[in-house]
Design an enzyme around this catalytic site. Structure first.
Site, PDB file in Angstrom:
ATOM      1  N   THR A 195      42.722  33.230  38.931  1.00 32.45           N
ATOM      2  CA  THR A 195      43.008  34.477  38.220  1.00 32.45           C
ATOM      3  C   THR A 195      44.387  34.497  37.568  1.00 32.45           C
ATOM      4  O   THR A 195      44.723  35.453  36.869  1.00 32.45           O
ATOM      5  CB  THR A 195      42.902  35.677  39.174  1.00 32.45           C
ATOM      6  N   ILE A 243      42.032  36.524  48.267  1.00 33.05           N
ATOM      7  CA  ILE A 243      43.353  36.569  47.644  1.00 33.05           C
ATOM      8  C   ILE A 243      43.284  36.693  46.131  1.00 33.05           C
ATOM      9  O   ILE A 243      44.294  36.680  45.464  1.00 33.05           O
ATOM     10  CB  ILE A 243      44.196  35.334  48.026  1.00 33.05           C
ATOM     11  N   HIS A 244      42.097  36.810  45.569  1.00 34.38           N
ATOM     12  CA  HIS A 244      41.939  36.952  44.131  1.00 34.38           C
ATOM     13  C   HIS A 244      41.200  38.248  43.819  1.00 34.38           C
ATOM     14  O   HIS A 244      40.184  38.242  43.123  1.00 34.38           O
ATOM     15  CB  HIS A 244      41.197  35.751  43.539  1.00 34.38           C
ATOM     16  N   ALA A 245      41.718  39.344  44.322  1.00 38.49           N
ATOM     17  CA  ALA A 245      41.056  40.633  44.123  1.00 38.49           C
ATOM     18  C   ALA A 245      41.099  41.043  42.659  1.00 38.49           C
ATOM     19  O   ALA A 245      42.117  40.920  41.992  1.00 38.49           O
ATOM     20  CB  ALA A 245      41.724  41.694  44.980  1.00 38.49           C
ATOM     21  N   ILE A 291      35.459  39.062  38.900  1.00 42.21           N
ATOM     22  CA  ILE A 291      36.365  37.943  39.169  1.00 42.21           C
ATOM     23  C   ILE A 291      35.960  36.772  38.275  1.00 42.21           C
ATOM     24  O   ILE A 291      34.771  36.531  38.055  1.00 42.21           O
ATOM     25  CB  ILE A 291      36.351  37.545  40.662  1.00 42.21           C
TER      26      ILE A 291
END
Length: 111
Positions: A90, A44-46, A85
């Site tokens: 993020t 979920i943190h692309a 990342i």
């Protein structure tokens, strides 16, 4: 998977073997412990899906002013321009990218 909602659409969990735990068979606690331990992802943190780089970098699709190369009046102002990342959440870096993008857009319109 035994709820009425799942039953109504004939839903099934697609169990995949885990190579690091070949003896862990689904749906056992051992299987799910192995899955959690060895199959973690930052889904979920692309980040990094739209490479940003200098003009001499032919593989970069975003220029240093967040403009999409080859398409006029289009900018990417999100986490996809991050090359890697971050070690934390993020959210704050993405807000910073948004603020910088906002400044770049305002500068373009004001000049």
């Amino acid at each position: 998977m035994k709820t009425e909602a799942f039953k109504s659409i004939n839903a099934r969990y697609d169990y995949k073997p885990i190579s690091l735990c070949p003896k862990a068979l689904p749906p056992s606690d051992e299987y799910f412990e192995c899955l959690i331990r060895y199959n973690t992802q930052a889904g979920i943190h692309a980040t990094g899906t739209a490479k940003m780089g200098p003009n001499k970098d032919s593989s970069a699709v975003i220029d240093p002013e967040l403009r999409v190369r080859g398409i006029s009046n289009l900018r990417v102002v999100d986490a996809s321009v991050m090359p890697n990342i971050v070690s934390g959440n993020t959210n704050a870096p993405t807000i910073m990218i948004g603020e910088k993008g906002s400044d770049l857009i305002k500068d373009t319109w004001n000049s």
